[in-house]
Motif scaffolding. Structure first.
Motif, short mmCIF file in Angstrom:
data_model
loop_
_atom_site.label_atom_id
_atom_site.label_comp_id
_atom_site.label_asym_id
_atom_site.label_seq_id
_atom_site.Cartn_x
_atom_site.Cartn_y
_atom_site.Cartn_z
N LEU A 198 18.73 64.54 50.67
CA LEU A 198 18.83 65.50 51.76
C LEU A 198 20.28 65.82 52.12
O LEU A 198 20.64 66.98 52.28
CB LEU A 198 18.09 64.98 53.00
CG LEU A 198 18.15 65.89 54.24
CD1 LEU A 198 17.54 67.26 53.93
CD2 LEU A 198 17.45 65.23 55.42
N THR A 199 21.14 64.79 52.22
CA THR A 199 22.54 65.04 52.56
C THR A 199 23.21 65.85 51.47
O THR A 199 23.95 66.81 51.74
CB THR A 199 23.29 63.71 52.78
OG1 THR A 199 22.67 63.00 53.85
CG2 THR A 199 24.75 63.97 53.12
N SER A 200 22.98 65.48 50.21
CA SER A 200 23.57 66.22 49.10
C SER A 200 23.00 67.63 49.02
O SER A 200 23.70 68.58 48.66
CB SER A 200 23.31 65.48 47.78
OG SER A 200 23.95 64.22 47.78
N LEU A 201 21.73 67.77 49.37
CA LEU A 201 21.11 69.10 49.38
C LEU A 201 21.79 70.00 50.40
O LEU A 201 22.11 71.16 50.12
CB LEU A 201 19.62 68.94 49.69
CG LEU A 201 18.73 70.18 49.66
CD1 LEU A 201 17.30 69.79 49.29
CD2 LEU A 201 18.72 70.89 51.01
N ALA A 202 22.03 69.45 51.59
CA ALA A 202 22.73 70.23 52.62
C ALA A 202 24.15 70.56 52.17
O ALA A 202 24.64 71.67 52.40
CB ALA A 202 22.75 69.45 53.94
N LEU A 203 24.81 69.62 51.52
CA LEU A 203 26.16 69.89 51.00
C LEU A 203 26.14 70.96 49.92
O LEU A 203 27.03 71.81 49.87
CB LEU A 203 26.76 68.60 50.44
CG LEU A 203 27.31 67.60 51.44
CD1 LEU A 203 27.66 66.28 50.75
CD2 LEU A 203 28.54 68.17 52.14
N PHE A 204 25.11 70.92 49.07
CA PHE A 204 25.04 71.91 47.99
C PHE A 204 24.87 73.31 48.55
O PHE A 204 25.39 74.29 47.99
CB PHE A 204 23.87 71.58 47.05
CG PHE A 204 23.82 72.48 45.84
CD1 PHE A 204 24.62 72.23 44.75
CD2 PHE A 204 22.97 73.58 45.80
CE1 PHE A 204 24.59 73.05 43.63
CE2 PHE A 204 22.93 74.41 44.70
CZ PHE A 204 23.75 74.15 43.61
N ALA A 205 24.15 73.44 49.65
CA ALA A 205 24.01 74.74 50.29
C ALA A 205 25.25 75.13 51.08
O ALA A 205 25.57 76.32 51.21
CB ALA A 205 22.79 74.75 51.20
N SER A 206 25.99 74.13 51.59
CA SER A 206 27.10 74.40 52.50
C SER A 206 28.45 74.51 51.80
O SER A 206 29.30 75.30 52.22
CB SER A 206 27.17 73.30 53.56
OG SER A 206 25.98 73.22 54.29
N VAL A 207 28.68 73.71 50.76
CA VAL A 207 29.98 73.73 50.08
C VAL A 207 30.32 75.12 49.54
O VAL A 207 31.46 75.60 49.69
CB VAL A 207 30.02 72.67 48.96
CG1 VAL A 207 31.16 72.92 47.98
CG2 VAL A 207 30.17 71.28 49.57
N PRO A 208 29.37 75.85 48.91
CA PRO A 208 29.71 77.21 48.45
C PRO A 208 30.12 78.13 49.60
O PRO A 208 31.04 78.94 49.44
CB PRO A 208 28.41 77.71 47.80
CG PRO A 208 27.65 76.49 47.46
CD PRO A 208 28.00 75.48 48.51
N VAL A 209 29.46 77.99 50.73
CA VAL A 209 29.78 78.84 51.88
C VAL A 209 31.17 78.51 52.41
O VAL A 209 31.97 79.39 52.73
CB VAL A 209 28.71 78.69 52.97
CG1 VAL A 209 29.01 79.59 54.14
CG2 VAL A 209 27.32 78.98 52.41
N LEU A 210 31.48 77.20 52.50
CA LEU A 210 32.80 76.78 52.97
C LEU A 210 33.88 77.21 51.99
O LEU A 210 34.95 77.69 52.41
CB LEU A 210 32.82 75.26 53.15
CG LEU A 210 34.12 74.68 53.70
CD1 LEU A 210 34.45 75.28 55.06
CD2 LEU A 210 34.02 73.15 53.80
N ALA A 211 33.61 77.07 50.69
CA ALA A 211 34.59 77.53 49.70
C ALA A 211 34.79 79.04 49.80
O ALA A 211 35.92 79.54 49.68
CB ALA A 211 34.11 77.16 48.29
N GLY A 212 33.70 79.77 50.04
CA GLY A 212 33.82 81.21 50.25
C GLY A 212 34.64 81.54 51.47
O GLY A 212 35.43 82.50 51.47
N ALA A 213 34.50 80.74 52.53
CA ALA A 213 35.29 80.96 53.75
C ALA A 213 36.77 80.75 53.46
O ALA A 213 37.62 81.54 53.90
CB ALA A 213 34.82 80.01 54.85
N LEU A 214 37.10 79.69 52.72
CA LEU A 214 38.50 79.40 52.43
C LEU A 214 39.13 80.45 51.53
O LEU A 214 40.35 80.68 51.58
CB LEU A 214 38.61 78.02 51.78
CG LEU A 214 38.23 76.83 52.67
CD1 LEU A 214 38.25 75.54 51.88
CD2 LEU A 214 39.17 76.74 53.87
N SER A 215 38.33 81.10 50.70
CA SER A 215 38.88 82.11 49.78
C SER A 215 39.09 83.46 50.43
O SER A 215 39.74 84.34 49.85
CB SER A 215 37.95 82.26 48.56
OG SER A 215 36.75 82.93 48.92
#
Length: 369
Positions: free
Chosen positions: A232-249
């Motif tokens: 579950l934690t990794s699942l949430a990270l998998f959905a969230s990390v792309p969004v955060l990376a998109g924010a940083l870019s």
């Protein structure tokens, strides 16, 4: 840049609260749906229902804005989004979730159209890419925070549906209390897709493909993570990390698009997305670290595309047509979002988890400058 952002700070804050709630909403549905035994196809139809509502919002919200103004319409969108998530908490059934998800799609189309036209009304051509990049960055950070909140509690009960509804309601407060001037009342509200195509065929074609890709990933990323065995934690990270990376870019890519041909920057982002697509398909990663690293590259690329497209289209638009340009692009994006999750859901049913990226790679490969 600060003096350009202060007049729109309330708008950005309201949009951030809306996206925080949207992050909870977008992830709790596939997580809870998977736990209830919903099929990948039916979970994909959640994204399709959302996109149908999104398209309808692009068609009808401009008329509402013309009748009652930007601020009141934004409040209505927030209120109905709160109603939609509460109904889904009360009726946990596939047949109910899909049409109700269309209501939230309608609300997000309306809110995005209002915010983007408002921002364009305040932006100059020399800063438009950066301002839209900051707006997208704020939204993606808020979306990430909402998705990560899912890992902090029980996803099988009422909790996250209620929290999402609370933040949907809070989102209407900043703009309702703001003293900043809203855009001038609309004199015309009819969308004109042929005119939008003549204005910028690149923007129209690219935003359709981005709709396919982003909606497929946004709807089924959690399903992919679950099917490859992430917790579950990794699942949430998998959905969230792309969004955060998109924010940083957003800021560096927006800055670059203000200083060179935006089409070149768009194609560079598409190439980066293609690299991630290929890695997911050919390597079929199963470990947490590999999946998160590739998801970060994927998100940094796909979430940078839409603001570049909006800025490019507005660069070539006649004065006073920002709501028509934003509404037209959002509608085309919504049309792509209708088919993206449906195709990806079918592909995942037939080809396994990598079927998601077989869908996105086709969308990215067909983008042209």
């Amino acid at each position: 840049m600060v003096r350009h952002l202060l007049p729109i700070s309330a708008l950005l804050f309201g949009s951030a609260l809306l996206l925080f709630a949207g992050g909870i909403h977008s992830l709790i549905l596939p997580v809870r749906g998977s736990a209830e035994g919903f099929t990948a196809t039916s979970l994909g139809l959640l994204g399709t229902g959302w996109a149908i509502g999104y398209v309808l919002g692009c068609l009808f919200v401009p008329r509402l804005v013309g009748a009652v103004g930007h601020i009141r319409t934004f409040g209505v969108m927030c209120a109905f989004a709160a109603v939609s998530i509460l109904i889904q908490a009360l009726i946990v059934e596939e047949w109910a979730w899909i049409p109700v998800r269309a209501v939230s799609g309608f609300c997000f189309a309306g809110a995005a159209m209002i915010v983007e036209s408002w921002l364009n009304d305040r932006a100059q051509p020399s800063t438009r890419g950066t301002i839209f990049g900051i707006y997208t960055m704020v939204n993606l950070v808020a979306l990430t925070a909402g998705q990560m909140a899912i890992s902090q509690g029980d996803t099988t009960g009422f909790l996250f549906f209620a929290v999402g509804a609370v933040f949907y309601c809070l989102a209407l407060v900043p703009t309702a209390l703001s003293t900043s001037a809203s855009p001038a009342p609309l004199t015309t509200v009819r969308l004109n897709l042929p005119a939008l195509w003549r204005n910028s065929p690149v923007a129209v074609a690219a935003v359709f493909m981005v709709g396919i890709s982003n909606a497929a990933f946004g709807t089924l990323a959690a399903v992919y993570a679950d099917r490859v065995g992430l917790g579950l934690t990794s699942l949430a990270l998998f959905a969230s990390v792309p969004v955060l990376a998109g924010a940083l870019s957003q800021v560096p890519i927006g800055f670059a698009s203000d200083r060179m041909d935006r089409r070149i920057v768009l194609i560079a982002a598409a190439v980066a997305a293609l690299s991630a697509d290929l890695a997911f398909i050919l390597l079929a990663p199963e470990g947490r670290l590999e999946n998160l690293l590739l998801a970060g590259l994927f998100g940094a690329a796909i979430f940078a595309m839409y603001p570049i497209i909006v800025a490019h289209a507005n660069d070539h638009a006649p004065p006073g047509t920002s709501i028509q340009v934003s509404g037209g692009l959002l509608m085309v994006f919504g049309l792509g979002s209708i088919v993206g999750p449906l195709i990806a859901g079918v592909m995942m049913s037939k080809a396994g988890p990598q079927g998601l990226f077989l869908t996105t790679i086709c969308a990215h490969a067909t983008m042209r400058p």
